[in-house]
Scaffold this motif. Structure first.
Motif, short mmCIF file in Angstrom:
data_model
loop_
_atom_site.label_atom_id
_atom_site.label_comp_id
_atom_site.label_asym_id
_atom_site.label_seq_id
_atom_site.Cartn_x
_atom_site.Cartn_y
_atom_site.Cartn_z
N CYS A 20 0.83 -1.21 0.00
CA CYS A 20 0.00 0.00 0.00
C CYS A 20 0.87 1.26 0.00
O CYS A 20 0.58 2.21 -0.72
CB CYS A 20 -0.97 -0.01 1.18
N PHE A 28 -0.72 6.09 2.69
CA PHE A 28 -0.53 5.07 3.73
C PHE A 28 0.85 5.19 4.35
O PHE A 28 1.80 5.61 3.70
CB PHE A 28 -0.69 3.65 3.14
N SER A 36 0.07 -1.06 8.67
CA SER A 36 -0.34 0.03 7.79
C SER A 36 -1.43 0.87 8.44
O SER A 36 -2.27 0.36 9.18
CB SER A 36 -0.86 -0.56 6.48
N ALA A 52 -4.31 0.54 -4.13
CA ALA A 52 -3.61 0.00 -2.96
C ALA A 52 -4.46 -1.06 -2.27
O ALA A 52 -3.97 -2.12 -1.87
CB ALA A 52 -3.24 1.12 -1.99
N ALA A 53 -5.75 -0.79 -2.13
CA ALA A 53 -6.65 -1.75 -1.51
C ALA A 53 -6.75 -3.02 -2.35
O ALA A 53 -6.68 -4.14 -1.83
CB ALA A 53 -8.04 -1.14 -1.30
N CYS A 56 -3.52 -5.16 -1.99
CA CYS A 56 -3.12 -5.69 -0.69
C CYS A 56 -3.17 -7.23 -0.74
O CYS A 56 -4.22 -7.80 -1.04
CB CYS A 56 -4.06 -5.18 0.41
N ILE A 61 -7.28 -3.87 3.62
CA ILE A 61 -7.77 -2.50 3.44
C ILE A 61 -9.22 -2.53 2.98
O ILE A 61 -9.55 -3.20 2.00
CB ILE A 61 -6.92 -1.73 2.42
#
Length: 77
Positions: A20, A28, A36, A52-53, A56, A61
């Motif tokens: 992330c 983040f 994180s 980013a989510a 993961c 996230i």
């Protein structure tokens, strides 16, 4: 105006991979325990945060709409 997002990281799931942070370094941070945290838990929608989510490795996230709690990621089935 777009809905605001609420970003959370499940500390029980987070393995501190840093994916992330690598993908969204302004969004983040990793703490001393390599957990994180979103820099701003409530924010405007962002492609970087969504990527980013999605990236993961343990899906730690979550993103919801700040006003309603409706899931943005992961999407509800």
């Amino acid at each position: 105006m777009a809905d605001r997002w609420h970003i959370e990281v499940d500390r029980d799931l987070c393995i501190g991979s840093g994916m992330c942070v690598g993908g969204a370094p302004k969004e983040f941070r990793l703490d001393a325990a390599r957990q994180s945290h979103p820099v701003a838990p409530d924010r405007e929608p962002s492609e970087e945060v969504l990527a980013a989510a999605e990236g993961c490795p343990v899906e730690a996230i979550t993103i919801t709409l700040a006003g309603t709690g409706e899931a943005v990621f992961p999407p509800e089935d």
